[in-house]
Structure formats: structure tokens, C-alpha cells
Design a protein around this motif. Structure first.
Motif, PDB file in Angstrom:
ATOM      1  N   LEU A 103       0.840  -1.197   0.000  1.00 31.63           N
ATOM      2  CA  LEU A 103       0.000   0.000   0.000  1.00 31.63           C
ATOM      3  C   LEU A 103       0.876   1.250   0.000  1.00 31.63           C
ATOM      4  N   LEU A 104       1.912   1.231   0.816  1.00 32.34           N
ATOM      5  CA  LEU A 104       2.831   2.363   0.880  1.00 32.34           C
ATOM      6  C   LEU A 104       3.520   2.584  -0.465  1.00 32.34           C
ATOM      7  N   ALA A 105       3.930   1.496  -1.105  1.00 34.12           N
ATOM      8  CA  ALA A 105       4.599   1.603  -2.406  1.00 34.12           C
ATOM      9  C   ALA A 105       3.668   2.208  -3.449  1.00 34.12           C
ATOM     10  N   ARG A 106       2.403   1.800  -3.430  1.00 37.72           N
ATOM     11  CA  ARG A 106       1.430   2.340  -4.386  1.00 37.72           C
ATOM     12  C   ARG A 106       1.148   3.812  -4.107  1.00 37.72           C
ATOM     13  N   PHE A 107       1.098   4.175  -2.832  1.00 39.95           N
ATOM     14  CA  PHE A 107       0.858   5.570  -2.448  1.00 39.95           C
ATOM     15  C   PHE A 107       2.028   6.441  -2.916  1.00 39.95           C
ATOM     16  N   ASN A 108       3.241   5.972  -2.686  1.00 41.90           N
ATOM     17  CA  ASN A 108       4.420   6.728  -3.101  1.00 41.90           C
ATOM     18  C   ASN A 108       4.536   6.798  -4.619  1.00 41.90           C
ATOM     19  N   ALA A 109       4.134   5.734  -5.302  1.00 43.34           N
ATOM     20  CA  ALA A 109       4.171   5.737  -6.764  1.00 43.34           C
ATOM     21  C   ALA A 109       3.197   6.766  -7.324  1.00 43.34           C
ATOM     22  N   ALA A 110       2.024   6.887  -6.692  1.00 44.03           N
ATOM     23  CA  ALA A 110       1.060   7.894  -7.127  1.00 44.03           C
ATOM     24  C   ALA A 110       1.628   9.293  -6.932  1.00 44.03           C
ATOM     25  N   ARG A 111       2.277   9.505  -5.806  1.00 43.30           N
ATOM     26  CA  ARG A 111       2.881  10.818  -5.544  1.00 43.30           C
ATOM     27  C   ARG A 111       3.926  11.165  -6.590  1.00 43.30           C
ATOM     28  N   SER A 112       4.851  10.244  -6.834  1.00 44.06           N
ATOM     29  CA  SER A 112       5.936  10.527  -7.768  1.00 44.06           C
ATOM     30  C   SER A 112       5.437  10.666  -9.194  1.00 44.06           C
ATOM     31  N   GLY A 113       4.311  10.045  -9.513  1.00 45.88           N
ATOM     32  CA  GLY A 113       3.750  10.136 -10.848  1.00 45.88           C
ATOM     33  C   GLY A 113       2.737  11.238 -11.022  1.00 45.88           C
ATOM     34  N   ARG A 114       2.637  12.156 -10.049  1.00 41.37           N
ATOM     35  CA  ARG A 114       1.676  13.268 -10.092  1.00 41.37           C
ATOM     36  C   ARG A 114       0.247  12.760 -10.313  1.00 41.37           C
TER      37      ARG A 114
END
Length: 237
Positions: A5-16
Motif C-alpha cells: 500500500l505504501l509503495a502504491r501511495f508513493n508511486a502515485a505521488r511521484s507520478g503526479r
């Protein structure tokens, strides 16, 4: 928090990409139950937190909310910083850039005319003295970007307007009279832009406040940009 879940959340952040982490809470305010991640593109029909989730995507604010059944949750909201791309290093852009930065926007000015696109005239923001079609990939338009075309020159304005509509930018505006915009619509129609997409263009640009000077027009543009960001296009007058 679950590592996936954390990885997906961070991926969303980095991908705007906007995302909200939903953490259930018990009546005493302690966390309870399983966390989940909600993307802005998810279908919220039937979600007990549909209304607060929609509001949080618009506001960008985290906090405790109450769902339809009375249950509570903490929403951790990640919304990309809004950007404003100004096509044209004109007087309106000179006034609009510092206003928009004060309002929290990252601002980019694009104009191939090197006599206008100078650091002396634009000390803030990001200045690209290039043809828009040569730098649009670098700018990377997205749904959290607003684009305002302000040159009156079809050779400069038309391509970024089309690109902004294709990228789903939350606001697309263009300077010019209704007659000028009618000719613009004809050109973009011939370029393959749909009627529905063309209807999204805010033209004549900005809120109808009787603006006359470049600074007043800048205020009018920023007003409609913020309106589109915070309330959504469908609620605009």
C-alpha cells in the motif's frame, strides 16, 4: 502500513497522480480495520465516504471525515502541486506569474520570441524561450496543470491548446474576442479537436469582471483557474 500500500501511495505521488489513503477509526479516535488506497479515477459510487473523498480531492486537505453510515476515517490526501503554464511572455503573464505563485502554483512561461521571454521581464517561475511544440514533452502537461494561451498568435497558441485538451488539463483558457475564438475553433476543428473538447476552452479568457488592464485580466484568469481547480469545470458559470 502495508508495504504494498505504501509503495502504491508513493508511486502515485511521484507520478503526479492524486490518491487518498483511507484509515478507518473507531469511536474513540483510534485506528481500526484495514487501510485502503483510493485514486481519483476510481468509481466512488457506493463508497460510504464518496462525498468527503470527492471534497478531499478538490481541497487537497487531510483530516477526519464521517461516512454515510456514521463511521469515521482519517483521509491522508496526496494531491500533486498545481501548475500553471502561460503561453506568451506578455504583459498579462508578467502580472499573472507572481499572483499565481502567491496562490501556490508552479508557473512556467513559454514564448519563442526572445525579445519578450527574458529573465529581466520574468524573474520568477520557469521561463522557456522556445516554441511550445518543442518543449511540451518536457513540461509534461497533466490533469493538475492549467494552461492559458495569451499571445493572440495562432502559430504559438494553437498547438499548446490542443495538447492541453488532450492531456486533460483542469483548465484551458485563451485570450481573444468571441470572433477571434470563433476562428480558433474553426482551426482546431480542422486539426481534429472534438466539439466537446473545444467547449472546455475558457474564451474570452478569465472571469467576467470587466477587466481592462493587463493586471486586471491576470486577476480574472487566476480567478477562473482557481475555480476550476477547487470546484471543478461542471460548476463553473
Amino acid at each position: 502500513m502495508d508495504l504494498d500500500l505504501l509503495a502504491r501511495f508513493n508511486a502515485a505521488r511521484s507520478g503526479r497522480r492524486a490518491a487518498i489513503l483511507v484509515t478507518p477509526m473507531d469511536p474513540q479516535g483510534a485506528t481500526s480495520g484495514h487501510q485502503r488506497l483510493v485514486a481519483e479515477t476510481d468509481d466512488l459510487a457506493g463508497d460510504p465516504f464518496a462525498e468527503p473523498l470527492s471534497a478531499a480531492f478538490r481541497s487537497g486537505r487531510s483530516g477526519i471525515v464521517t461516512g454515510r453510515g456514521g463511521e469515521s476515517a482519517f483521509l491522508t490526501v496526496s494531491v500533486p502541486p498545481p501548475r500553471l503554464v502561460l503561453i506568451g511572455a506578455v504583459h498579462i503573464s508578467q502580472a499573472l506569474l507572481p499572483m499565481a505563485e502567491l496562490a501556490g502554483f508552479d508557473v512556467t512561461v513559454i514564448d519563442p520570441r526572445t525579445a519578450f521571454a527574458t529573465p529581466e521581464r520574468f524573474s520568477g517561475g520557469r521561463l522557456l524561450a522556445e516554441w511550445p511544440q518543442d518543449v511540451l514533452d518536457e513540461v509534461a502537461l497533466d490533469p493538475y496543470t492549467a494552461v492559458a494561451a495569451l499571445t493572440h498568435d495562432p502559430k504559438i497558441d494553437d498547438i499548446p491548446l490542443q495538447a492541453a485538451l488532450e492531456a486533460g488539463c483542469f483548465y484551458v483558457g485563451a485570450l481573444g474576442s468571441r470572433k477571434t475564438h470563433g476562428r480558433r475553433v474553426d482551426r482546431l476543428t480542422q486539426a481534429g479537436v472534438s466539439e466537446a473538447a473545444l467547449a472546455r476552452i475558457d474564451a474570452p479568457v478569465g472571469a467576467d469582471i470587466g477587466a481592462a488592464s493587463p493586471a486586471e485580466i491576470a486577476v480574472a484568469v487566476l480567478a477562473n483557474v482557481i475555480l476550476a481547480l477547487r470546484k471543478g469545470e461542471r460548476e463553473r458559470p
